[in-house]
Scaffold this motif. Sequence first.
Motif, PDB file in Angstrom:
ATOM      1  N   GLY A 152      36.246 -24.071  -9.821  1.00  0.00           N
ATOM      2  CA  GLY A 152      36.811 -24.537  -8.570  1.00  0.00           C
ATOM      3  C   GLY A 152      36.230 -23.746  -7.410  1.00  0.00           C
ATOM      4  N   THR A 153      36.955 -23.687  -6.302  1.00  0.00           N
ATOM      5  CA  THR A 153      36.482 -22.932  -5.151  1.00  0.00           C
ATOM      6  C   THR A 153      36.237 -21.473  -5.529  1.00  0.00           C
ATOM      7  N   ASN A 154      35.075 -20.964  -5.180  1.00  0.00           N
ATOM      8  CA  ASN A 154      34.773 -19.567  -5.470  1.00  0.00           C
ATOM      9  C   ASN A 154      33.868 -18.999  -4.389  1.00  0.00           C
ATOM     10  N   ILE A 155      34.016 -17.712  -4.139  1.00  0.00           N
ATOM     11  CA  ILE A 155      33.226 -17.036  -3.104  1.00  0.00           C
ATOM     12  C   ILE A 155      32.529 -15.824  -3.699  1.00  0.00           C
ATOM     13  N   PHE A 156      31.461 -15.401  -3.028  1.00  0.00           N
ATOM     14  CA  PHE A 156      30.708 -14.233  -3.477  1.00  0.00           C
ATOM     15  C   PHE A 156      30.108 -13.556  -2.257  1.00  0.00           C
ATOM     16  N   VAL A 157      30.180 -12.217  -2.200  1.00  0.00           N
ATOM     17  CA  VAL A 157      29.652 -11.434  -1.090  1.00  0.00           C
ATOM     18  C   VAL A 157      28.764 -10.332  -1.652  1.00  0.00           C
ATOM     19  N   SER A 158      27.600 -10.127  -1.029  1.00  0.00           N
ATOM     20  CA  SER A 158      26.704  -9.077  -1.505  1.00  0.00           C
ATOM     21  C   SER A 158      26.077  -8.333  -0.336  1.00  0.00           C
ATOM     22  N   LEU A 159      25.751  -7.067  -0.576  1.00  0.00           N
ATOM     23  CA  LEU A 159      25.059  -6.222   0.390  1.00  0.00           C
ATOM     24  C   LEU A 159      23.675  -5.931  -0.161  1.00  0.00           C
ATOM     25  N   ASN A 160      22.645  -6.244   0.636  1.00  0.00           N
ATOM     26  CA  ASN A 160      21.271  -6.192   0.148  1.00  0.00           C
ATOM     27  C   ASN A 160      20.443  -5.199   0.956  1.00  0.00           C
ATOM     28  N   TYR A 161      19.608  -4.438   0.224  1.00  0.00           N
ATOM     29  CA  TYR A 161      18.727  -3.464   0.859  1.00  0.00           C
ATOM     30  C   TYR A 161      17.287  -3.796   0.525  1.00  0.00           C
ATOM     31  N   ASP A 162      16.448  -3.776   1.551  1.00  0.00           N
ATOM     32  CA  ASP A 162      15.026  -4.040   1.367  1.00  0.00           C
ATOM     33  C   ASP A 162      14.265  -3.109   2.296  1.00  0.00           C
ATOM     34  N   MET A 163      13.397  -2.277   1.720  1.00  0.00           N
ATOM     35  CA  MET A 163      12.696  -1.275   2.503  1.00  0.00           C
ATOM     36  C   MET A 163      11.524  -1.865   3.289  1.00  0.00           C
ATOM     37  N   GLN A 164      11.158  -3.126   3.011  1.00  0.00           N
ATOM     38  CA  GLN A 164      10.006  -3.719   3.691  1.00  0.00           C
ATOM     39  C   GLN A 164      10.234  -3.797   5.200  1.00  0.00           C
ATOM     40  N   SER A 215      21.559  -5.027  -8.636  1.00  0.00           N
ATOM     41  CA  SER A 215      20.152  -5.031  -9.013  1.00  0.00           C
ATOM     42  C   SER A 215      19.419  -3.984  -8.192  1.00  0.00           C
ATOM     43  N   ALA A 216      18.297  -3.500  -8.726  1.00  0.00           N
ATOM     44  CA  ALA A 216      17.476  -2.516  -8.034  1.00  0.00           C
ATOM     45  C   ALA A 216      16.050  -2.637  -8.545  1.00  0.00           C
ATOM     46  N   GLY A 217      15.092  -2.393  -7.646  1.00  0.00           N
ATOM     47  CA  GLY A 217      13.700  -2.476  -8.047  1.00  0.00           C
ATOM     48  C   GLY A 217      12.796  -1.752  -7.077  1.00  0.00           C
ATOM     49  N   PHE A 218      11.527  -1.624  -7.455  1.00  0.00           N
ATOM     50  CA  PHE A 218      10.545  -0.985  -6.577  1.00  0.00           C
ATOM     51  C   PHE A 218       9.170  -1.587  -6.827  1.00  0.00           C
ATOM     52  N   ASP A 219       8.310  -1.482  -5.824  1.00  0.00           N
ATOM     53  CA  ASP A 219       6.892  -1.822  -5.936  1.00  0.00           C
ATOM     54  C   ASP A 219       6.102  -0.661  -5.359  1.00  0.00           C
ATOM     55  N   SER A 220       4.970  -0.338  -5.983  1.00  0.00           N
ATOM     56  CA  SER A 220       4.200   0.802  -5.527  1.00  0.00           C
ATOM     57  C   SER A 220       2.714   0.595  -5.822  1.00  0.00           C
ATOM     58  N   ARG A 221       1.890   1.426  -5.230  1.00  0.00           N
ATOM     59  CA  ARG A 221       0.444   1.384  -5.458  1.00  0.00           C
ATOM     60  C   ARG A 221      -0.085   2.815  -5.562  1.00  0.00           C
ATOM     61  N   TYR A 222      -0.990   3.002  -6.541  1.00  0.00           N
ATOM     62  CA  TYR A 222      -1.736   4.252  -6.654  1.00  0.00           C
ATOM     63  C   TYR A 222      -3.206   3.892  -6.822  1.00  0.00           C
ATOM     64  N   GLN A 223      -3.971   4.095  -5.761  1.00  0.00           N
ATOM     65  CA  GLN A 223      -5.380   3.736  -5.728  1.00  0.00           C
ATOM     66  C   GLN A 223      -5.536   2.248  -6.084  1.00  0.00           C
ATOM     67  N   ALA A 224      -6.185   1.914  -7.202  1.00  0.00           N
ATOM     68  CA  ALA A 224      -6.418   0.508  -7.560  1.00  0.00           C
ATOM     69  C   ALA A 224      -5.320  -0.067  -8.441  1.00  0.00           C
ATOM     70  N   ASN A 263       0.820  -1.211   0.000  1.00  0.00           N
ATOM     71  CA  ASN A 263       0.000   0.000   0.000  1.00  0.00           C
ATOM     72  C   ASN A 263       0.852   1.259   0.000  1.00  0.00           C
ATOM     73  N   THR A 264       2.156   1.060  -0.104  1.00  0.00           N
ATOM     74  CA  THR A 264       3.072   2.195  -0.144  1.00  0.00           C
ATOM     75  C   THR A 264       4.100   1.936  -1.238  1.00  0.00           C
ATOM     76  N   THR A 265       5.195   2.659  -1.247  1.00  0.00           N
ATOM     77  CA  THR A 265       6.262   2.442  -2.220  1.00  0.00           C
ATOM     78  C   THR A 265       7.455   1.799  -1.525  1.00  0.00           C
ATOM     79  N   LEU A 266       7.892   0.673  -2.046  1.00  0.00           N
ATOM     80  CA  LEU A 266       9.005  -0.066  -1.473  1.00  0.00           C
ATOM     81  C   LEU A 266      10.150  -0.126  -2.472  1.00  0.00           C
ATOM     82  N   PHE A 267      11.374  -0.008  -1.975  1.00  0.00           N
ATOM     83  CA  PHE A 267      12.567  -0.112  -2.808  1.00  0.00           C
ATOM     84  C   PHE A 267      13.444  -1.260  -2.303  1.00  0.00           C
ATOM     85  N   TYR A 268      14.144  -1.908  -3.216  1.00  0.00           N
ATOM     86  CA  TYR A 268      15.071  -2.967  -2.831  1.00  0.00           C
ATOM     87  C   TYR A 268      16.201  -3.010  -3.855  1.00  0.00           C
TER      88      TYR A 268
END
Length: 630
Positions: A618-630, A185-194, A166-171
């Motif tokens: 072979g052996t491999n690693i990965f690190v990420s920083l994640n943001y979620d407004m929920q 990556s980046a995205g959003f979800d939002s609502r305006y009335q219906a 029911n609001t605007t969320l960013f991630y």
Amino acid sequence: MNKKIILGLIALYPAISLAQEVFSENASHHAALALDEINVTAARIPVSTKTATGDITVVTREEIDRMKGSSLPDLLRLQPGLQISTNGGMGTASSLFVRGTNAEQVVVLVDGLRINSATLGTTAFENLPLALIDRIEILRGPASSLYGADAIGGVIQIFTRRTKTNTTLFYGNIGAGSYDTYTGSAGFDSRYQALQFGAQMSSYDTRGISAKKRPTQAIDRDRDGYSNLSGTAYADLEFAEGHNLGLRFMESDGQNQFDNGYRNYSTTNQQAYGATLKNQLTEHWTSTLKYGVGRERSFSLNGVSSRSEFDSEQTQITWQHDYMLSFGTLTFAYDRLEQDVLTFSNSIQSIDKTRNNDGFMLGFVGNHEAHSIQLSAREDHNTQYGNYVTGGVGYGYTISPEWQITAQYGSAFRAPTFNQLYFPSFGDPVLKPEKSDNVEASLRYQTSSIQAKLTVFENHVRDLIQNAGPATSGCSFAGFCPTNSGKVEIKGITAESSIVLSPQWQLTGNLTIQSPRNDATDNLLVRRSQRYGNLQLQYKSGDWDIGTEVSAASQRYNDAENNFKLGGYALVNASLGYKLNNHWKLLARANNILDKDYVLATTKSSFSPNAPDYNTMGTNIFVSLNYDMQ
């Protein structure tokens, strides 16, 4: 084999009963990791996984997040009954085998739209970024009576991310790892009335590894990189109560380099877009009208000047009516699929072909007291190969609130691909569709802390198409020509379970034992193991989420004659998540921790017995920083 199946069913009862006794005392304390039933769309309407008669797995967003830095093929090979082979590192061609069936024998849908290549019949899973995916539903077993041609092995439905709000969320997220890998990556979800709407973008770039292991040519010893830029968008409008209009769009654009004696590369663009109109006509009657287009375009530079272009488009129209009865739901659907293929190469003749398919489906899903039933029948009329009728019947009986048994039969067929029919100096326009009959049964146990299932299956495929035929007037490559090679019998058992050991610990595992063989030669099908499985241990406490995985498979063969063996392997992976605050989370993943040297596919053949294998990481690693407004 039948004796082993019966003994396996008998052996499962005491094992689960013992587990029930061990954990029943603490069941009330397991709410933190409770195992819930989920509604899925495997029957073309929402059904509960607890009462569904089909063999279904749901991959959640939480599981997808733990795979940060990995690929969709890496995620799928952790699922019960699924195997993956790849032709090198990230972004190279991948093949998915469901219960021992061929890679072309599975229907793949993204938000309800087919994205299988009409030219190859396979799906470019390697070009579908995990960042765009919300959940995956996997239906194992024939489903042509529900979804039409090609669903001999099963159906995989991929749903892109969208969040009701029911609001605007960013991630979003940013990440980096081995082999000079960078993602964002980046995205959003939002609502305006219906109106509910949203969009997201995803980027992946890596220098990768050499596609071939110890190649003979010096130029092939370089690293073969891969990059991908993808995005999705959606809008849902409820313009009146019970009446909704939805729009969907997905596009993935990937480029990967490969080895073949020159500096070669290929690009693949996948699109899926469509509209859905859903109307609640009466209290019991719902109408759903869908229109969509799935498109795949690829370009390949192989050598100094050899160029190839493939453009396939699949236009889909579905009109489905669901009528709710007191004891179930009756479904009638009309599906139209229009396939159009255009290919160009400066070394061979171009192809411009079209075929259309009209399908009429009638289905029923119902529950009455302890009984569950699913019925489906379908007739497909194709402008190329005529009429095919398929059917399915499933029955489930709830022995107690925890125990259920099911049995299912289904018939299916697969249409030859455009390449198999028309590719110059290769195709055979008189190839017949493949046909199959499958029977299966399962024993299931489910509480809030334990889920377990044992499924036995037997699939008989007739007129299997293999690239192993003799030279003909249309095909010049003896031993590689497509031909209807007879019958295939696939028998197997899949055991899977998930157990909440305590409020913090959860153990999940699956094991498949199968025998996918050609009746005439008794040889194993190409790149199919007889035994494979996974074991995952997860720890969640407070802000921490820590997991480890063991994935293993027995030996396979790279050719239909079973001359070139691919050794068995076992891989150990680990994941770590730490919640920094309500919006930020740190994720890390390490793959192939023991640096196992293994092979999933090879270029060896009777013509080149000393050719190199395809490489693996072979052996491999990965690190990420994640943001979620929920």
